[in-house]
Write a protein that holds these residues in place. Structure first.
Motif, mmCIF file in Angstrom:
data_model
loop_
_atom_site.group_PDB
_atom_site.id
_atom_site.type_symbol
_atom_site.label_atom_id
_atom_site.label_comp_id
_atom_site.label_asym_id
_atom_site.label_seq_id
_atom_site.Cartn_x
_atom_site.Cartn_y
_atom_site.Cartn_z
ATOM 1 N N LYS A 265 0.840 -1.197 0.000
ATOM 2 C CA LYS A 265 0.000 0.000 0.000
ATOM 3 C C LYS A 265 0.873 1.244 0.000
ATOM 4 N N TYR A 266 0.343 2.308 -0.572
ATOM 5 C CA TYR A 266 0.964 3.623 -0.562
ATOM 6 C C TYR A 266 0.025 4.577 0.167
ATOM 7 N N SER A 267 0.573 5.382 1.049
ATOM 8 C CA SER A 267 -0.270 6.230 1.895
ATOM 9 C C SER A 267 0.008 7.715 1.697
ATOM 10 N N ILE A 268 -0.925 8.515 2.211
ATOM 11 C CA ILE A 268 -0.802 9.975 2.253
ATOM 12 C C ILE A 268 -0.492 10.375 3.688
ATOM 13 N N LYS A 269 0.320 11.387 3.865
ATOM 14 C CA LYS A 269 0.631 11.837 5.226
ATOM 15 C C LYS A 269 -0.642 12.286 5.943
ATOM 16 N N ARG A 270 -0.766 11.858 7.179
ATOM 17 C CA ARG A 270 -1.934 12.203 7.996
ATOM 18 C C ARG A 270 -2.138 13.710 8.057
ATOM 19 N N ASP A 271 -1.059 14.476 8.181
ATOM 20 C CA ASP A 271 -1.163 15.940 8.302
ATOM 21 C C ASP A 271 -1.783 16.565 7.053
ATOM 22 N N ILE A 272 -1.512 15.987 5.897
ATOM 23 C CA ILE A 272 -2.092 16.517 4.656
ATOM 24 C C ILE A 272 -3.598 16.278 4.644
ATOM 25 N N ALA A 273 -4.011 15.078 5.049
ATOM 26 C CA ALA A 273 -5.446 14.772 5.108
ATOM 27 C C ALA A 273 -6.168 15.735 6.044
ATOM 28 N N LEU A 274 -5.572 15.991 7.201
ATOM 29 C CA LEU A 274 -6.200 16.896 8.164
ATOM 30 C C LEU A 274 -6.195 18.335 7.661
ATOM 31 N N HIS A 275 -5.197 18.697 6.875
ATOM 32 C CA HIS A 275 -5.153 20.040 6.297
ATOM 33 C C HIS A 275 -6.374 20.283 5.414
ATOM 34 N N PHE A 276 -6.698 19.314 4.564
ATOM 35 C CA PHE A 276 -7.877 19.457 3.705
ATOM 36 C C PHE A 276 -9.162 19.478 4.532
ATOM 37 N N ALA A 277 -9.222 18.634 5.538
ATOM 38 C CA ALA A 277 -10.429 18.580 6.372
ATOM 39 C C ALA A 277 -10.627 19.882 7.142
ATOM 40 N N ASN A 278 -9.556 20.411 7.685
ATOM 41 C CA ASN A 278 -9.649 21.622 8.516
ATOM 42 C C ASN A 278 -9.877 22.881 7.686
ATOM 43 N N ASN A 279 -9.571 22.810 6.384
ATOM 44 C CA ASN A 279 -9.747 23.976 5.508
ATOM 45 C C ASN A 279 -10.802 23.706 4.431
ATOM 46 N N SER A 280 -11.725 22.831 4.739
ATOM 47 C CA SER A 280 -12.702 22.402 3.734
ATOM 48 C C SER A 280 -13.560 23.552 3.216
ATOM 49 N N GLU A 281 -13.995 24.433 4.097
ATOM 50 C CA GLU A 281 -14.865 25.531 3.669
ATOM 51 C C GLU A 281 -14.123 26.456 2.704
ATOM 52 N N LEU B 263 -14.537 12.151 10.734
ATOM 53 C CA LEU B 263 -13.136 12.506 10.517
ATOM 54 C C LEU B 263 -12.722 13.639 11.436
ATOM 55 N N SER B 264 -11.659 13.416 12.203
ATOM 56 C CA SER B 264 -11.126 14.434 13.114
ATOM 57 C C SER B 264 -9.677 14.088 13.446
ATOM 58 N N GLU B 265 -9.008 14.976 14.134
ATOM 59 C CA GLU B 265 -7.622 14.719 14.514
ATOM 60 C C GLU B 265 -7.516 13.520 15.445
ATOM 61 N N SER B 266 -8.519 13.300 16.261
ATOM 62 C CA SER B 266 -8.465 12.171 17.200
ATOM 63 C C SER B 266 -8.836 10.840 16.531
ATOM 64 N N SER B 267 -9.717 10.871 15.537
ATOM 65 C CA SER B 267 -10.132 9.612 14.898
ATOM 66 C C SER B 267 -9.164 9.151 13.818
ATOM 67 N N LEU B 268 -8.480 10.089 13.170
ATOM 68 C CA LEU B 268 -7.510 9.725 12.135
ATOM 69 C C LEU B 268 -6.146 9.520 12.796
ATOM 70 N N LYS B 269 -5.830 8.268 13.071
ATOM 71 C CA LYS B 269 -4.606 7.942 13.800
ATOM 72 C C LYS B 269 -3.488 7.430 12.893
ATOM 73 N N VAL B 270 -3.811 7.152 11.635
ATOM 74 C CA VAL B 270 -2.820 6.588 10.712
ATOM 75 C C VAL B 270 -2.754 7.430 9.443
ATOM 76 N N ASP B 271 -1.741 7.183 8.637
ATOM 77 C CA ASP B 271 -1.668 7.796 7.315
ATOM 78 C C ASP B 271 -2.661 7.064 6.402
ATOM 79 N N PRO B 272 -3.664 7.754 5.866
ATOM 80 C CA PRO B 272 -4.659 7.074 5.026
ATOM 81 C C PRO B 272 -4.094 6.733 3.647
#
Length: 283
Positions: free
Chosen positions: A97-113, A152-161
């Protein structure tokens, strides 16, 4: 005993074992995302030959397992447009598997609007998180109900998706694509679905369906010239180009048809894949 013959254009080694890679949406499945009896029966017949049938799809594992079972497959499959390869029923030594950095995923989630994102999911092989449930059942991919542990939140996303899937506002789609390319060009692969909804998949940079095809071909000792691929959308283009013989669906995107070696006579709502296999493999 079932005998199989091939008459693919330009294929001088028609008796060789083939690796047959089938896309799902718009190819193996009809417009209602269902398998027909004809398709199931045709793939089952093909499974009885020496040739190898495998699913190569953009779908996550949660939306493929039932289809895999209906087709009676036992081969490894490729999910998330090449980012995950595994066998659902037995251990596969080439699983990856190839993953995306967790911080990048949270960046999109936190700046979704600000980025015009209505919905965003983060997924791994056995993980599914979303920022909120979908309001429109027609989107299909996004559930209309979510359990609290799937928010989806910082606490629920514990791995690189492995993959992010986003529904963005149509007027923001091109701006969002440019934003990703400008800020994460080397790290991320961005794949718009096309079609009526502005759905975008994001995966690890440099990964596509060919990533999985190569792994499968190596495992089965299949030459590139003996790979046959079926697809319809932009995310299938690299696979059809790489395969020794690429077949586009009649309902496929024009640019996909342009690079294909052949095109099915029928579309996915009229068993185009099954019809093609039956005629060209004489089953």
């Amino acid at each position: 005993m079932l005998t199989l013959y091939c008459d693919f254009k330009g294929d001088k080694n028609i008796e060789n074992q083939k690796l047959i890679a089938i896309d799902l949406d718009g190819t193996t499945l009809n417009s209602n995302s269902k398998l027909t009896d004809r398709t199931i029966n045709t793939i089952n017949k093909l499974n009885q030959t020496k040739h190898i049938v495998t699913i190569v799809t953009g779908r996550p594992t949660r939306l493929v397992t039932d289809i895999y079972r209906q087709l009676n497959l036992d081969t490894p499959m490729i999910n998330f447009n090449g980012s995950l390869g595994f066998n659902p029923i037995q251990k596969w030594q080439y699983e990856y598997k190839y993953s995306i950095k967790r911080d990048i995923a949270l960046h999109f989630a936190n700046n979704s609007e600000k980025l015009g994102i209505n919905l965003i999911t983060a997924e791994d092989k056995e993980l599914f998180l979303a920022n909120r449930p979908a309001e429109d059942e027609a989107l299909g991919f996004f559930p209309t109900k979510l359990k609290s542990e799937n928010i989806l939140s910082e606490s629920s996303l514990k791995v690189d998706p492995i993959c992010l899937t986003l529904e963005v506002r149509p007027e923001k789609e091109q701006d969002f694509i440019k934003y990703v390319k400008d800020n994460f060009e080397d790290e991320l692969q961005i794949s718009p679905w096309g079609g009526p909804n502005s759905i975008i998949e994001i995966a690890s940079g440099g990964v596509n369906k060919v990533t999985g095809i190569k792994r499968l071909a190596d495992f089965y000792n299949i030459k590139q010239e003996d790979i046959i691929a079926f697809g319809d959308e932009f995310n299938d283009k690299s696979m059809l180009e790489y395969a020794g013989f690429g077949v586009a669906m009649k309902n496929g995107q024009p640019k996909v048809k342009e690079i294909a070696d052949d095109i099915t006579e029928l579309d996915n709502d009229h068993d185009g894949l099954a019809d093609y296999i039956e005629k060209h493999f004489k089953i």
